[in-house]
Design a protein around this motif. Structure first.
Motif, PDB file in Angstrom:
ATOM      1  N   UNK A  10       0.853  -1.196   0.000  1.00 46.26           N
ATOM      2  CA  UNK A  10       0.000   0.000   0.000  1.00 46.26           C
ATOM      3  C   UNK A  10       0.885   1.241   0.000  1.00 46.26           C
ATOM      4  N   UNK A  11       0.604   2.206  -0.870  1.00 45.61           N
ATOM      5  CA  UNK A  11       1.436   3.418  -0.938  1.00 45.61           C
ATOM      6  C   UNK A  11       1.602   4.127   0.411  1.00 45.61           C
ATOM      7  N   UNK A  12       0.580   4.086   1.249  1.00 49.93           N
ATOM      8  CA  UNK A  12       0.650   4.795   2.532  1.00 49.93           C
ATOM      9  C   UNK A  12       1.680   4.190   3.485  1.00 49.93           C
ATOM     10  N   UNK A  13       2.005   2.912   3.304  1.00 52.60           N
ATOM     11  CA  UNK A  13       2.867   2.232   4.271  1.00 52.60           C
ATOM     12  C   UNK A  13       4.104   1.576   3.662  1.00 52.60           C
ATOM     13  N   UNK A  51      -8.878  -0.656   7.081  1.00 54.64           N
ATOM     14  CA  UNK A  51      -8.176  -0.990   5.846  1.00 54.64           C
ATOM     15  C   UNK A  51      -8.868  -2.226   5.291  1.00 54.64           C
ATOM     16  N   UNK A  52      -9.336  -2.157   4.054  1.00 59.49           N
ATOM     17  CA  UNK A  52     -10.027  -3.304   3.450  1.00 59.49           C
ATOM     18  C   UNK A  52      -8.975  -4.312   2.990  1.00 59.49           C
ATOM     19  N   UNK A  53      -9.039  -5.512   3.561  1.00 58.80           N
ATOM     20  CA  UNK A  53      -8.118  -6.585   3.185  1.00 58.80           C
ATOM     21  C   UNK A  53      -8.701  -7.443   2.074  1.00 58.80           C
ATOM     22  N   UNK A  54      -9.997  -7.679   2.128  1.00 59.14           N
ATOM     23  CA  UNK A  54     -10.714  -8.446   1.099  1.00 59.14           C
ATOM     24  C   UNK A  54     -12.140  -7.921   1.017  1.00 59.14           C
ATOM     25  N   UNK A  55     -12.684  -7.861  -0.191  1.00 62.44           N
ATOM     26  CA  UNK A  55     -14.069  -7.452  -0.381  1.00 62.44           C
ATOM     27  C   UNK A  55     -14.201  -5.987  -0.763  1.00 62.44           C
ATOM     28  N   UNK A  56     -15.438  -5.475  -0.623  1.00 63.81           N
ATOM     29  CA  UNK A  56     -15.692  -4.076  -0.959  1.00 63.81           C
ATOM     30  C   UNK A  56     -16.677  -3.463   0.029  1.00 63.81           C
ATOM     31  N   UNK A  57     -16.582  -2.142   0.145  1.00 60.46           N
ATOM     32  CA  UNK A  57     -17.414  -1.377   1.073  1.00 60.46           C
ATOM     33  C   UNK A  57     -18.024  -0.218   0.298  1.00 60.46           C
ATOM     34  N   UNK A  78      -7.402  -2.828  -0.146  1.00 60.58           N
ATOM     35  CA  UNK A  78      -6.283  -1.898  -0.027  1.00 60.58           C
ATOM     36  C   UNK A  78      -6.678  -0.476   0.281  1.00 60.58           C
ATOM     37  N   UNK A  79      -7.961  -0.159   0.154  1.00 57.50           N
ATOM     38  CA  UNK A  79      -8.386   1.220   0.436  1.00 57.50           C
ATOM     39  C   UNK A  79      -8.706   1.385   1.925  1.00 57.50           C
ATOM     40  N   UNK A 101     -19.172 -10.340   1.814  1.00 55.93           N
ATOM     41  CA  UNK A 101     -18.274 -10.536   2.963  1.00 55.93           C
ATOM     42  C   UNK A 101     -17.023  -9.667   2.806  1.00 55.93           C
ATOM     43  N   UNK A 102     -16.582  -9.098   3.916  1.00 58.47           N
ATOM     44  CA  UNK A 102     -15.432  -8.195   3.903  1.00 58.47           C
ATOM     45  C   UNK A 102     -14.503  -8.566   5.061  1.00 58.47           C
ATOM     46  N   UNK A 103     -13.213  -8.576   4.769  1.00 57.41           N
ATOM     47  CA  UNK A 103     -12.198  -8.723   5.822  1.00 57.41           C
ATOM     48  C   UNK A 103     -11.509  -7.375   5.943  1.00 57.41           C
ATOM     49  N   UNK A 104     -11.463  -6.867   7.171  1.00 58.15           N
ATOM     50  CA  UNK A 104     -10.870  -5.554   7.403  1.00 58.15           C
ATOM     51  C   UNK A 104      -9.833  -5.636   8.524  1.00 58.15           C
TER      52      UNK A 104
END
Length: 151
Positions: A10-13, A51-57, A78-79, A101-104
């Protein structure tokens, strides 16, 4: 999923050494959330940055004058969202809902404050991102007001 390589992409880190990245990982809480899970309601207090690891919000805003909901955008892997929740008593500008489903990975206010002890450069990066988000929100609100005043 290995969190360190994910964050390093991720650009931020990406620029931080292992010590700082490990401190960030220690401060994060990884969670699986079901479809339709509401992370924060507009006007409410989220209590965490995500931080979204998997999925969408989905990001949804309610136009207060006529109480109309409109989709702002969908966020993907990644967002980051909920940055403003790291600022004390800052209400959410939108409602954030899981699409499927989302992993965050969540960073709470307490985690953010303790991260200052072990990884100040990452916290400074997050503060910069908060400032950018506030400026973007202010610009959007200004454009919204100009459109409605012109009508």
């Amino acid at each position: 999923m290995e969190l360190k390589p994910f964050l390093r992409n991720l650009p931020a880190f990406e620029a931080y050494n292992d010590q700082y990245t490990d401190a960030l990982i220690a401060a994060l809480e990884v969670e699986d959330c079901p479809d339709g899970f509401v992370f924060v309601h507009q006007g409410g207090y989220g209590g965490a940055m995500f931080i979204i690891l998997e999925g969408s919000v989905g990001i949804i805003r309610r136009d207060r004058p006529n109480e109309t909901d409109y989709d702002v955008r969908d966020l993907r892997e990644g967002e980051i969202f909920g940055l403003l929740s790291l600022v004390d008593d800052m209400p959410a500008a939108a409602t954030c809902v899981a699409h499927g489903p989302v992993k965050i990975a969540a960073l709470t206010q307490d985690g953010f404050h303790s991260l200052f002890q072990s990884a100040p450069p990452i916290c400074h990066q997050l503060q910069f991102m908060i400032a950018v988000q506030l400026a973007r929100d202010l610009q959007e609100q200004n454009e919204f007001l100009r459109r409605h005043m012109a009508q």
